[in-house]
Design an enzyme around this catalytic site. Sequence first.
Site, PDB file in Angstrom:
ATOM      1  N   LYS A 285       5.072  40.201 -15.188  1.00 61.60           N
ATOM      2  CA  LYS A 285       5.829  38.643 -15.140  1.00 61.60           C
ATOM      3  C   LYS A 285       7.242  38.953 -15.536  1.00 61.60           C
ATOM      4  CE  LYS A 285       4.139  34.659 -15.772  1.00 61.60           C
ATOM      5  NZ  LYS A 285       3.184  33.969 -14.899  1.00 61.60           N
TER       6      LYS A 285
ATOM      7  N   THR B 132      -0.916  38.050 -15.150  1.00 63.88           N
ATOM      8  CA  THR B 132       0.812  37.803 -15.807  1.00 63.88           C
ATOM      9  C   THR B 132       0.947  36.808 -16.505  1.00 63.88           C
ATOM     10  OG1 THR B 132       1.252  36.464 -13.772  1.00 63.88           O
ATOM     11  CG2 THR B 132       1.302  38.694 -13.339  1.00 63.88           C
TER      12      THR B 132
ATOM     13  N   HIS C 289      39.471  41.183  -5.270  1.00 65.08           N
ATOM     14  CA  HIS C 289      40.692  40.947  -4.553  1.00 65.08           C
ATOM     15  C   HIS C 289      41.473  39.750  -4.726  1.00 65.08           C
ATOM     16  CE1 HIS C 289      39.875  44.784  -2.469  1.00 65.08           C
ATOM     17  NE2 HIS C 289      39.104  44.269  -1.942  1.00 65.08           N
TER      18      HIS C 289
END
EC number: 1.7.3.3
Length: 303
Positions: free
Chosen positions: A23, A68, A263
Amino acid sequence: MAHYHDNYGKNDEVEFVRTGYGKDMVKVLHIQRDGKYHSIKEVATSVQLTLRSKKDYLHGDNSDIIPTDTIKNTVHVLAKLRGIRNIETFAMNICEHFLSSFNHVTRAHVYVEEVPWKRFEKNGIKHVHAFIHTPTGTHFCEVEQMRNGPPVIHSGIKDLKVLKTTQSGFEGFLKDQFTTLPEVKDRCFATQVYCKWRYQRRDVDFEAIWGAVRDIVLQKFAGPYDKGEYSPSVQKTLYDIQVLSLSQLPEIEDMEISLPNIHYFNIDMSKMGLINKEEVLLPLDNPYGKITGTVKRKLPSRL
């Protein structure tokens, strides 16, 4: 009654490399109340388990699978019963639970990241129960434990975004027919730090070590407050952080760092009759350079 499907069974031409299930992103806010003084830990936890049998993959036999949803509930219950003193200990508690409770679990891997809440403070006085979200680096950890083995503990920092407006350059690099990048002695240097390290042992003050590494990252990036420190390349800054961390923190065995080079380019205003001397810059999200490196302690010489 469960029905198992044996249409394919085991294929002799393939073999398992690794399996796992679990999970992800189980979120918890734990509040510790000591009278009117409250402390909090908000975390997101991901759990992966590996089982001894592969019958769920081979035959659709789910009899060994810990749902789960049960894994999610277990995270909630362990937060209630054991608390969350620090995320590394919490991750070890989760690994220990699944390995000790289920004999057919052979491996537990737990990732936890902490939401960066900081207690309100003014004039040195700390608020008893109010917190502010301060995204100045996310504390995360990974703990992996095999059955009958010790936990392997990593901690890390991510999403730590830093910028300095000078004391950085990039010169002397290789040039070929495709090179258009000019050499520069002075530029902005911005990055978003990802730093992960492995501990040699588990009886350490995890939060103190995390704070010390974060301080070293900021120290080597920025330099002294009154004058800074020159960086000839992102690579050199990355390595300096690693060397200082391992020299000052014996608890750390190795360290991985990733530094994207974010940048900022000078905007040409000549067509508008203006000379822009690096005062107005254009941030570019991508493409960006990415510099990585991992170092570890050398084994002592046997000579």
